[in-house]
Enzyme design. Structure first.
Site, PDB file in Angstrom:
ATOM      1  N   ARG A 220       0.881  -1.186   0.000  1.00  0.00           N
ATOM      2  CA  ARG A 220       0.000   0.000   0.000  1.00  0.00           C
ATOM      3  C   ARG A 220       0.906   1.219   0.000  1.00  0.00           C
ATOM      4  NH1 ARG A 220      -5.155   0.997   3.780  1.00  0.00           N
ATOM      5  NH2 ARG A 220      -5.948  -0.255   2.048  1.00  0.00           N
TER       6      ARG A 220
ATOM      7  N   HIS B 230      -7.523   0.793  -6.191  1.00  0.00           N
ATOM      8  CA  HIS B 230      -7.671  -0.107  -5.034  1.00  0.00           C
ATOM      9  C   HIS B 230      -8.249  -1.425  -5.567  1.00  0.00           C
ATOM     10  CE1 HIS B 230      -7.802  -1.436  -1.032  1.00  0.00           C
ATOM     11  NE2 HIS B 230      -8.697  -0.631  -0.506  1.00  0.00           N
TER      12      HIS B 230
ATOM     13  N   GLN C   8      -9.866  -4.207  -3.284  1.00  0.00           N
ATOM     14  CA  GLN C   8     -11.185  -3.856  -2.757  1.00  0.00           C
ATOM     15  C   GLN C   8     -12.259  -4.103  -3.803  1.00  0.00           C
ATOM     16  OE1 GLN C   8     -12.132  -2.467   0.482  1.00  0.00           O
ATOM     17  NE2 GLN C   8     -14.036  -3.234  -0.388  1.00  0.00           N
TER      18      GLN C   8
ATOM     19  N   ASP D 189     -17.720   6.363  -1.253  1.00  0.00           N
ATOM     20  CA  ASP D 189     -16.448   6.299  -0.527  1.00  0.00           C
ATOM     21  C   ASP D 189     -16.233   7.665   0.113  1.00  0.00           C
ATOM     22  OD1 ASP D 189     -13.909   5.540   0.387  1.00  0.00           O
ATOM     23  OD2 ASP D 189     -12.921   5.868  -1.545  1.00  0.00           O
TER      24      ASP D 189
ATOM     25  N   CYS E 211     -16.336   0.765   0.886  1.00  0.00           N
ATOM     26  CA  CYS E 211     -15.078   0.067   1.187  1.00  0.00           C
ATOM     27  C   CYS E 211     -14.652   0.244   2.634  1.00  0.00           C
ATOM     28  CB  CYS E 211     -13.984   0.530   0.237  1.00  0.00           C
ATOM     29  SG  CYS E 211     -13.564   2.282   0.396  1.00  0.00           S
TER      30      CYS E 211
ATOM     31  N   ARG F 258     -12.890  -9.317   1.387  1.00  0.00           N
ATOM     32  CA  ARG F 258     -11.479  -8.943   1.173  1.00  0.00           C
ATOM     33  C   ARG F 258     -10.595 -10.166   1.396  1.00  0.00           C
ATOM     34  NH1 ARG F 258      -9.793  -3.694   1.843  1.00  0.00           N
ATOM     35  NH2 ARG F 258      -7.836  -4.512   1.021  1.00  0.00           N
TER      36      ARG F 258
END
Ligand code: NVA
Length: 309
Positions: free
Chosen positions: A100, A127, A130, A226, A266, A294
């Site tokens: 990340r 991402h 996700q 988000d 998410c 996930r």
């Protein structure tokens, strides 16, 4: 050597296979042991995390491996030493690298040098883990992976962030009709819209960017949002509020979507900002399945990449 740096690194056929494997692993958590040994996987965080650390550590352990969690604030990759020097060191000892970080160019450089599969655990641009979990969640609630194509996925909020970009590429790969509803100053990167449009042309999906929340949500099968303030943008929090208020996901917005629409987020979520508590905690929300997926999706992508080295 295969990597998962952005959602369209998987072909439509490969994405289907990974999503099928995700469902298999949900039903039988210990069905695959590709990391038996244990073989080590580096999991490196240059930004905050909760779900991603928990789900990757659990995934690697359940695949038979050892998760080597590296604190990016200690490693200071690209500051203390170059990304390519780190990639050479990790590549000699790790079976895969999960990272990340900030700029997409950083993870691309790691992947170019490491000699082992590299997985994007969130960058400023994408991402993809996700969105793989999100697609698995839609499949779980819609009768299987085969039901994804043709579904309309409406995302409202920050069109310029990593989630919007990954929905464009991942949703188009799945043959979905992806709509992004966002203020004109926070639109997706046009190059990513072009890539998603090209992918949608192959899969029968489509890609639309709108500046109107209600048009975006009208008739949607899947509704997502988000945070308005992604990690690294905290200094802009005050200016980011006003443009996004008309894109808040609330009960009025949900009334425009299909009656059986499901809600994705998410997380972390900011109730009362991008989404009301009534919607996020309401009966159409599937966010806890999404968070669980996930784990299963990341096991599936790890297994896929290790099978294709
Ligand atoms: N867009 C958010 C996603 C958090 C998982 C961020 O980058 O902070």
């Amino acid at each position: 050597m295969r990597h998962f740096l952005r959602d369209d690194d998987l072909t439509p056929r490969e994405q289907t296979a990974v999503l099928e494997m995700t469902a298999t692993l949900r039903a039988d958590r210990f069905a695959l042991r590709p990391l038996d040994g244990p073989r080590s996987v580096a999991v490196i965080f240059d930004k905050p995390t909760l779900r991603t650390q928990v789900s990757f550590v659990t995934a690697i352990v359940e695949l038979g491996g050892y998760p080597m969690v590296v604190d990016g604030n200690l490693a200071k990759i690209g500051v203390r030493e170059s990304i390519s020097d780190v990639a050479n060191v990790l590549g000699r000892q790790m079976t895969a690298i999960v990272w990340r970080t900030h700029a997409q160019s950083r993870i691309e450089e790691m992947a170019a040098v490491a000699g082992v599969p590299v997985i994007n655990a969130l960058t400023d641009s994408y991402h993809p883990c996700q969105v793989l979990a999100d697609l698995a969640t839609v499949a779980q609630h819609r009768g299987g992976v085969g039901a994804l194509a043709g579904q309309t996925l409406a995302y409202v909020g920050d069109g310029s962030n990593n989630m919007a970009h990954s929905y464009l590429l991942g949703g188009a790969t799945a043959g979905m009709h992806v709509r992004i509803g966002c203020p004109g100053i926070f639109v997706p990167d046009p190059r990513i819209v072009a890539d998603a449009t090209a992918r949608a042309a192959q899969t029968g999906g489509s890609v639309t960017v709108l500046d109107d929340r209600d048009q975006t949500l009208a008739g949607a099968d899947v509704v997502a949002t988000d945070t308005w303030v992604s990690m690294g943008r905290e200094d802009e929090a005050a200016q980011r509020e006003a443009p996004f208020v008309p894109f808040r996901l609330d009960a009025g917005g949900m009334a425009l979507a299909a009656p059986d629409a499901i809600v994705l987020h998410c997380l972390p979520a900011y109730r009362g900002k991008e989404v009301t508590a009534e919607v996020l905690d309401g009966p159409q929300s599937v966010i806890w399945d999404e968070a669980e997926n996930r784990l299963h999706a990341q096991k599936a992508i790890l297994a896929f990449l290790l099978d294709n080295v």
